[in-house]
Design a protein around this motif. Structure first.
Motif, PDB file in Angstrom:
ATOM      1  N   ARG A  90     -91.955  58.013  19.863  1.00  0.00           N
ATOM      2  CA  ARG A  90     -92.508  56.887  20.635  1.00  0.00           C
ATOM      3  C   ARG A  90     -93.984  56.729  20.297  1.00  0.00           C
ATOM      4  N   ASP A  91     -94.234  56.063  19.195  1.00  0.00           N
ATOM      5  CA  ASP A  91     -95.600  55.813  18.753  1.00  0.00           C
ATOM      6  C   ASP A  91     -95.661  54.451  18.073  1.00  0.00           C
ATOM      7  N   ASP A  92     -96.813  54.103  17.573  1.00  0.00           N
ATOM      8  CA  ASP A  92     -97.003  52.801  16.941  1.00  0.00           C
ATOM      9  C   ASP A  92     -96.675  52.791  15.457  1.00  0.00           C
ATOM     10  N   TYR A  93     -96.283  53.945  14.917  1.00  0.00           N
ATOM     11  CA  TYR A  93     -95.965  54.024  13.499  1.00  0.00           C
ATOM     12  C   TYR A  93     -94.691  53.225  13.217  1.00  0.00           C
ATOM     13  N   PRO A  94     -94.731  52.299  12.289  1.00  0.00           N
ATOM     14  CA  PRO A  94     -93.554  51.462  12.019  1.00  0.00           C
ATOM     15  C   PRO A  94     -92.454  52.207  11.270  1.00  0.00           C
ATOM     16  N   VAL A  95     -91.230  51.781  11.527  1.00  0.00           N
ATOM     17  CA  VAL A  95     -90.066  52.312  10.826  1.00  0.00           C
ATOM     18  C   VAL A  95     -89.661  51.264   9.795  1.00  0.00           C
ATOM     19  N   PRO A  96     -89.404  51.679   8.538  1.00  0.00           N
ATOM     20  CA  PRO A  96     -88.948  50.695   7.547  1.00  0.00           C
ATOM     21  C   PRO A  96     -87.714  49.949   8.048  1.00  0.00           C
TER      22      PRO A  96
ATOM     23  N   LYS B 210     -77.261  57.406  25.197  1.00  0.00           N
ATOM     24  CA  LYS B 210     -75.962  57.859  24.701  1.00  0.00           C
ATOM     25  C   LYS B 210     -75.933  59.352  24.410  1.00  0.00           C
ATOM     26  N   GLY B 211     -77.091  59.986  24.480  1.00  0.00           N
ATOM     27  CA  GLY B 211     -77.157  61.422  24.222  1.00  0.00           C
ATOM     28  C   GLY B 211     -76.859  61.784  22.773  1.00  0.00           C
ATOM     29  N   LEU B 212     -77.225  60.904  21.867  1.00  0.00           N
ATOM     30  CA  LEU B 212     -76.965  61.141  20.452  1.00  0.00           C
ATOM     31  C   LEU B 212     -78.009  62.087  19.861  1.00  0.00           C
ATOM     32  N   ASP B 213     -77.618  62.760  18.810  1.00  0.00           N
ATOM     33  CA  ASP B 213     -78.490  63.704  18.122  1.00  0.00           C
ATOM     34  C   ASP B 213     -79.044  63.047  16.860  1.00  0.00           C
ATOM     35  N   ILE B 214     -80.341  63.148  16.667  1.00  0.00           N
ATOM     36  CA  ILE B 214     -80.995  62.550  15.499  1.00  0.00           C
ATOM     37  C   ILE B 214     -80.391  63.107  14.207  1.00  0.00           C
TER      38      ILE B 214
ATOM     39  N   ILE C 139     -75.463  52.343  13.760  1.00  0.00           N
ATOM     40  CA  ILE C 139     -74.797  53.535  14.292  1.00  0.00           C
ATOM     41  C   ILE C 139     -74.917  53.583  15.814  1.00  0.00           C
ATOM     42  N   VAL C 140     -76.097  53.330  16.322  1.00  0.00           N
ATOM     43  CA  VAL C 140     -76.378  53.520  17.744  1.00  0.00           C
ATOM     44  C   VAL C 140     -75.846  52.408  18.626  1.00  0.00           C
ATOM     45  N   LEU C 141     -76.017  51.186  18.229  1.00  0.00           N
ATOM     46  CA  LEU C 141     -75.678  50.054  19.098  1.00  0.00           C
ATOM     47  C   LEU C 141     -74.237  49.589  18.956  1.00  0.00           C
TER      48      LEU C 141
ATOM     49  N   ALA D 167     -81.633  53.642  23.433  1.00  0.00           N
ATOM     50  CA  ALA D 167     -80.181  53.680  23.277  1.00  0.00           C
ATOM     51  C   ALA D 167     -79.719  55.065  22.824  1.00  0.00           C
ATOM     52  N   ILE D 168     -80.464  55.683  21.920  1.00  0.00           N
ATOM     53  CA  ILE D 168     -80.142  57.040  21.461  1.00  0.00           C
ATOM     54  C   ILE D 168     -80.194  58.006  22.639  1.00  0.00           C
ATOM     55  N   GLU D 169     -81.238  57.895  23.453  1.00  0.00           N
ATOM     56  CA  GLU D 169     -81.397  58.781  24.607  1.00  0.00           C
ATOM     57  C   GLU D 169     -80.294  58.550  25.636  1.00  0.00           C
TER      58      GLU D 169
END
Length: 57
Positions: free
Chosen positions: A38-44, A14-18, A54-56, A10-12
């Protein structure tokens, strides 16, 4: 993990900036960029939820 990929896509699309997203959620942009690789590391869950709001919306 699916939720993380969904948000990254969704970020990509919409062209949003991190950095802008990080400022809106009051979070370190460097750390957020690392979380949103894009990895297997989880996000809290609390961070993922804030980014999702913010994104959706």
């Amino acid at each position: 993990m699916e939720e993380k990929i969904k948000i990254i896509e969704a970020i990509e699309q919409k062209g949003l900036d991190i950095k802008e997203i990080a400022e809106k959620i009051e979070f370190d942009p460097i750390l957020l960029k690392l979380y949103l690789n894009r990895d297997d590391y989880p996000v809290p869950k609390r961070i993922l939820k804030k980014v999702e709001e913010i994104v959706l919306n």
